[in-house]
Design an enzyme around this catalytic site. Sequence first.
Site, PDB file in Angstrom:
ATOM      1  N   ARG A 213       5.400  -2.196   2.127  1.00  0.00           N
ATOM      2  CA  ARG A 213       4.453  -1.624   3.102  1.00  0.00           C
ATOM      3  C   ARG A 213       5.180  -1.429   4.437  1.00  0.00           C
ATOM      4  NH1 ARG A 213      -1.524  -4.162   2.256  1.00  0.00           N
ATOM      5  NH2 ARG A 213      -2.088  -2.219   3.249  1.00  0.00           N
TER       6      ARG A 213
ATOM      7  N   ARG B 259     -11.812 -11.467   2.654  1.00  0.00           N
ATOM      8  CA  ARG B 259     -11.179 -10.713   3.746  1.00  0.00           C
ATOM      9  C   ARG B 259     -11.936  -9.427   4.048  1.00  0.00           C
ATOM     10  NH1 ARG B 259      -6.277  -8.710   2.139  1.00  0.00           N
ATOM     11  NH2 ARG B 259      -6.679  -7.512   3.992  1.00  0.00           N
TER      12      ARG B 259
ATOM     13  N   LYS C  70     -14.785  -2.282   7.106  1.00  0.00           N
ATOM     14  CA  LYS C  70     -13.702  -3.231   7.418  1.00  0.00           C
ATOM     15  C   LYS C  70     -12.540  -2.515   8.106  1.00  0.00           C
ATOM     16  CE  LYS C  70      -9.788  -5.266   5.049  1.00  0.00           C
ATOM     17  NZ  LYS C  70      -8.783  -4.204   5.067  1.00  0.00           N
ATOM     18  N   ASN C  71     -12.097  -1.398   7.533  1.00  0.00           N
ATOM     19  CA  ASN C  71     -10.884  -0.776   8.070  1.00  0.00           C
ATOM     20  C   ASN C  71     -11.095  -0.147   9.448  1.00  0.00           C
ATOM     21  OD1 ASN C  71      -9.349  -1.643   5.966  1.00  0.00           O
ATOM     22  ND2 ASN C  71      -9.359   0.299   4.844  1.00  0.00           N
TER      23      ASN C  71
ATOM     24  N   ARG D 228      -2.905  -7.542   7.272  1.00  0.00           N
ATOM     25  CA  ARG D 228      -2.132  -6.319   7.449  1.00  0.00           C
ATOM     26  C   ARG D 228      -2.439  -5.617   8.782  1.00  0.00           C
ATOM     27  NH1 ARG D 228       2.275  -3.673   6.174  1.00  0.00           N
ATOM     28  NH2 ARG D 228       1.990  -1.440   6.259  1.00  0.00           N
TER      29      ARG D 228
ATOM     30  N   ASP E  30      -8.199   2.629  -2.507  1.00  0.00           N
ATOM     31  CA  ASP E  30      -8.985   1.395  -2.390  1.00  0.00           C
ATOM     32  C   ASP E  30     -10.175   1.360  -3.356  1.00  0.00           C
ATOM     33  OD1 ASP E  30      -7.213   0.536  -0.526  1.00  0.00           O
ATOM     34  OD2 ASP E  30      -8.553   0.654   1.197  1.00  0.00           O
TER      35      ASP E  30
ATOM     36  N   ILE F 207       6.490   0.025   8.110  1.00  0.00           N
ATOM     37  CA  ILE F 207       5.772   0.562   9.282  1.00  0.00           C
ATOM     38  C   ILE F 207       6.714   1.432  10.131  1.00  0.00           C
ATOM     39  CG2 ILE F 207       3.971  -1.215   9.389  1.00  0.00           C
ATOM     40  CD1 ILE F 207       5.557  -2.486  11.704  1.00  0.00           C
ATOM     41  N   ASP F 208       7.671   2.069   9.447  1.00  0.00           N
ATOM     42  CA  ASP F 208       8.640   2.903  10.164  1.00  0.00           C
ATOM     43  C   ASP F 208       7.970   4.040  10.944  1.00  0.00           C
ATOM     44  OD1 ASP F 208       8.289   3.578   7.242  1.00  0.00           O
ATOM     45  OD2 ASP F 208       9.212   5.445   7.927  1.00  0.00           O
TER      46      ASP F 208
ATOM     47  N   CYS G 130      -2.625  -7.830   1.750  1.00  0.00           N
ATOM     48  CA  CYS G 130      -2.536  -7.698   0.295  1.00  0.00           C
ATOM     49  C   CYS G 130      -1.132  -7.325  -0.142  1.00  0.00           C
ATOM     50  CB  CYS G 130      -3.485  -6.600  -0.184  1.00  0.00           C
ATOM     51  SG  CYS G 130      -5.199  -7.076  -0.120  1.00  0.00           S
TER      52      CYS G 130
ATOM     53  N   ILE H  50      -0.214   5.938  -3.823  1.00  0.00           N
ATOM     54  CA  ILE H  50      -0.062   5.298  -2.506  1.00  0.00           C
ATOM     55  C   ILE H  50       0.647   3.942  -2.596  1.00  0.00           C
ATOM     56  CG2 ILE H  50      -1.262   4.639  -0.359  1.00  0.00           C
ATOM     57  CD1 ILE H  50      -2.086   7.455  -0.964  1.00  0.00           C
TER      58      ILE H  50
HETATM   59  C1  UD1 Z   1      -4.685   1.651   5.122  1.00  0.00           C
HETATM   60  C2  UD1 Z   1      -5.828   0.760   4.674  1.00  0.00           C
HETATM   61  C3  UD1 Z   1      -5.673   0.377   3.212  1.00  0.00           C
HETATM   62  C4  UD1 Z   1      -5.515   1.629   2.355  1.00  0.00           C
HETATM   63  C5  UD1 Z   1      -4.421   2.540   2.897  1.00  0.00           C
HETATM   64  C6  UD1 Z   1      -4.360   3.869   2.171  1.00  0.00           C
HETATM   65  C7  UD1 Z   1      -6.365  -0.391   6.736  1.00  0.00           C
HETATM   66  C8  UD1 Z   1      -6.344  -1.664   7.506  1.00  0.00           C
HETATM   67  N1  UD1 Z   1      -5.816  -0.427   5.513  1.00  0.00           N
HETATM   68  O1  UD1 Z   1      -3.489   0.880   4.953  1.00  0.00           O
HETATM   69  O2  UD1 Z   1      -6.836  -0.344   2.818  1.00  0.00           O
HETATM   70  O3  UD1 Z   1      -5.167   1.231   1.022  1.00  0.00           O
HETATM   71  O4  UD1 Z   1      -4.663   2.818   4.295  1.00  0.00           O
HETATM   72  O5  UD1 Z   1      -5.584   4.524   2.245  1.00  0.00           O
HETATM   73  O6  UD1 Z   1      -6.905   0.608   7.174  1.00  0.00           O
HETATM   74  N2  UD1 Z   1       3.979   4.342   4.777  1.00  0.00           N
HETATM   75  C9  UD1 Z   1       5.328   4.375   5.103  1.00  0.00           C
HETATM   76  N3  UD1 Z   1       5.682   4.127   6.398  1.00  0.00           N
HETATM   77  C10 UD1 Z   1       4.777   3.830   7.358  1.00  0.00           C
HETATM   78  C11 UD1 Z   1       3.415   3.781   7.017  1.00  0.00           C
HETATM   79  C12 UD1 Z   1       3.048   4.038   5.724  1.00  0.00           C
HETATM   80  O7  UD1 Z   1       6.171   4.647   4.245  1.00  0.00           O
HETATM   81  O8  UD1 Z   1       5.187   3.597   8.521  1.00  0.00           O
HETATM   82  C13 UD1 Z   1       3.555   4.626   3.398  1.00  0.00           C
HETATM   83  C14 UD1 Z   1       2.970   3.400   2.703  1.00  0.00           C
HETATM   84  O9  UD1 Z   1       3.973   2.625   2.088  1.00  0.00           O
HETATM   85  C15 UD1 Z   1       1.989   4.027   1.716  1.00  0.00           C
HETATM   86  C16 UD1 Z   1       1.510   5.289   2.456  1.00  0.00           C
HETATM   87  O10 UD1 Z   1       2.472   5.567   3.460  1.00  0.00           O
HETATM   88  O11 UD1 Z   1       2.664   4.435   0.545  1.00  0.00           O
HETATM   89  C17 UD1 Z   1       0.144   5.165   3.099  1.00  0.00           C
HETATM   90  O12 UD1 Z   1       0.103   3.999   3.902  1.00  0.00           O
HETATM   91  P1  UD1 Z   1      -0.922   3.846   5.122  1.00  0.00           P
HETATM   92  O13 UD1 Z   1      -1.887   4.978   5.108  1.00  0.00           O
HETATM   93  O14 UD1 Z   1      -0.129   3.612   6.351  1.00  0.00           O
HETATM   94  O15 UD1 Z   1      -1.675   2.502   4.733  1.00  0.00           O
HETATM   95  P2  UD1 Z   1      -2.150   1.347   5.692  1.00  0.00           P
HETATM   96  O16 UD1 Z   1      -2.500   1.884   7.029  1.00  0.00           O
HETATM   97  O17 UD1 Z   1      -1.213   0.189   5.627  1.00  0.00           O
END
Ligand code: UD1
Length: 421
Positions: free
Chosen positions: A122, A398, A22-23, A93, A306, A124-125, A117, A328
């Site tokens: 979450r 999903r 999926k990812n 997401r 996950d 995205i900075d 979820c 995480i």
């Molecule tokens: C992806 C996966 C999700 C998985 C996660 C961690 C997809 C679509 N989803 O989510 O299933 O649980 O990886 O393996 O692939 N963070 C920030 N700022 C950012 C980005 C992330 O602070 O700009 C933090 C997040 O809050 C979190 C950590 O970094 O604590 C990891 O997040 P990230 O690896 O980005 O997760 P996703 O890509 O959203």
Amino acid sequence: MNKYIINGGKPLYGEIEISGAKNAAVAILPAALLINGKCTIENLPNISDVKISCDILSKLGAKIEWINNNTITIDSSSVTEFKAPVDMTSKFRASYYLIGALLSRCKNVEVGLPGGCNLGARPIDQHIKGFEALGATVNVSNGKIQASAKNLQGTSIYLDMVSVGATINIMLASVLANGTTTIDNAAKEPHIVDVANFLNTMGADIRGAGTDVIKINGVKELKGNTSYSIVPDQIEAGTFMLAAIASKGDIIIKNCISEHLDCLTAKIIEMGGHVEEDGDQIHVWADSRPNKANIKTLPYPGFPTDLQPQIGVALSIANGTSIINESIWESRFQYTNELNKMGAKISPQGKTAIFEGVEKLSGAPVYATDLRAGAALIIAGIIAEGTTELYNLSHIDRGYENIEEKFRKLGANITRVIEED
Ligand code: UD1
């Protein structure tokens, strides 16, 4: 509201086949927007996040044709639209990948803030920091993200934390940029390698995916006219491995890559289970209740967040007390309240939860609080005595293809009931 009715108490036996990841799929579909031509994607999981991604690509002007249940062709040659419908992007997401892809393709993008979820904050900075470093101007307001750039210029980007999404998004934004982009402290998950392999097959020049330094040498265009098969889903395979252990069953899991699951295999052996790897299949079985074990979730190759709820179910019936530390997602322990309704003794406190193992779970009405919690609660229903009613199936749909058929094939008594609202 749809629900599963699960009559539990029987071990799982048999063989199942793992679907595409999926990812990886939810990143590869927007990545196809970068191609000036047609590509074929195989081993695509038939799940609702994929269907909505395809609908968004069609709205943007891509031509999508389903060849069979798991294969599509995408022709992005005439894509010029850069505004993705907010009501669609806010449903999941991974819609954040449209930002990197459309910025690359159109130098302009407008997308609704990503949904998905509820696992806590979450942000995205790091994605935005990457786009800005490449020369884009980014605006977040009224629930939308807009970004534009005259030119995208390769540069060095250091991620403040290991982020899967930011790593892939920066890769997407820099594939067609001028010069070389370096991502330091990049995430190393198998689907990052898969997205890089997909883009390289289409003509990109990405090196080092799977390590913590990725170099992207910008190319003029991606050509397509070729096919790509998505990597097997490591999390789906891990879900069935844990179902085997929790149910004291015996399962052969086909079409998976065992190296992607090394940390889970080690934990299963520590918990008294047995694992045999043979080419692209893993045989997992247990002949007694799991032993206690402690878990800390970490970025790959550490224990995946996950799979935390699914191993939580196995630990809820383990011999002794286990501790899970979630590093995480702050709200990942929501499933423990549901498991406690089934007789588990779990005390979540912030980032840690203590699992006092009980001998058995009992069926109860429970709610899938997110995608992986949903998978965990299916396993809980299968090992519990009596009947479990599991609600909120849209979370599970999903990310898991035909999950109830796969569990039924292993002997589970699970039925989907479609109720009028
Ligand atoms: C992806 C996966 C999700 C998985 C996660 C961690 C997809 C679509 N989803 O989510 O299933 O649980 O990886 O393996 O692939 N963070 C920030 N700022 C950012 C980005 C992330 O602070 O700009 C933090 C997040 O809050 C979190 C950590 O970094 O604590 C990891 O997040 P990230 O690896 O980005 O997760 P996703 O890509 O959203």
